[in-house]
Write an enzyme that holds these catalytic residues in place. Structure first.
Site, mmCIF file in Angstrom:
data_model
loop_
_atom_site.group_PDB
_atom_site.id
_atom_site.type_symbol
_atom_site.label_atom_id
_atom_site.label_comp_id
_atom_site.label_asym_id
_atom_site.label_seq_id
_atom_site.Cartn_x
_atom_site.Cartn_y
_atom_site.Cartn_z
ATOM 1 C CE LYS A 124 1.452 3.132 -2.495
ATOM 2 N NZ LYS A 124 1.698 4.350 -1.714
ATOM 3 C CB SER A 157 5.570 3.647 -2.127
ATOM 4 O OG SER A 157 4.817 4.824 -2.319
#
Length: 202
Positions: free
Chosen positions: A156, A119
């Protein structure tokens, strides 16, 4: 501490030297190969004997999950899988320690986290990498953080607006994670400060 047999001392010395030279414990196969055992299972039996004598600790589920207990531990801890509701740096979560100077990262790294998934690939954080993390809750929008959402840990880019947190991936195939602070448990575990990539360490 109980007295070690000559063979047990050989195994212990090998583990200690391997950590000193490569920054990580050896695998069972490496122990077997270097000491002439017939199979990794023979190495495992010696490790269990050392664990019973209190000189090492075996971390289940990790091929290099051997922790020395006879000497003061140094290096950066590698955090493995984290059980729900438990602190990230709980002793039972530490797979091993890497002999890397924490000060090579700015700010200094407090622990390593193994990256799972792609990701964040657009900024060079790949599956299997070891992410160096500075433990802090003092982070700003736009920084790469290690966050915990309802006991799930993720890496993230942070974007906070009022009572809503957006955790943004660096890969167009992954949608943002949206957290409602009024309804979900959310905490910052640390700030990403670097990446270690070494196929031998993954």
């Amino acid at each position: 501490m109980k007295v070690l047999t000559a063979r047990q001392q050989q195994v212990y010395d090998l583990i200690r030297d391997h950590i000193a030279h490569s920054g990580m414990p050896p695998t069972r196969a490496e122990i077997a190969q270097q000491l002439g055992f017939r199979s990794p299972n023979a190495a495992e039996e010696h490790l269990k004997a050392l664990a019973r004598k209190g000189v090492i600790e075996i971390v289940s589920g990790a091929s290099r999950g051997i922790r020395l207990l006879m000497e003061e531990e140094t290096g950066i801890p590698l955090v493995g899988r984290v059980a729900a509701g438990e602190p990230l740096l709980a002793q039972e979560h530490i797979e091993c320690r890497y002999q890397v100077d924490p000060a090579m990262f700015k700010p200094s790294a407090d622990f390593l986290l193994r990256v799972s998934g792609m990701s964040m690939k657009n900024i060079g954080i790949m599956d299997g990498d070891l992410l160096a993390v500075h433990k802090t809750e003092d982070v700003r929008n736009g920084q790469i953080v290690v966050a915990r959402i309802d006991d799930e840990v993720t890496v993230k880019r942070l974007k906070k607006q009022g009572n809503t947190v957006h955790l943004l991936a660096e890969n167009e195939e992954f949608a943002p994670i949206v957290v409602d602070l009024r309804q979900q448990s959310f905490s910052i575990e640390g700030l990403a400060v670097g990446v270690i990539r070494n196929s031998d360490w993954s």
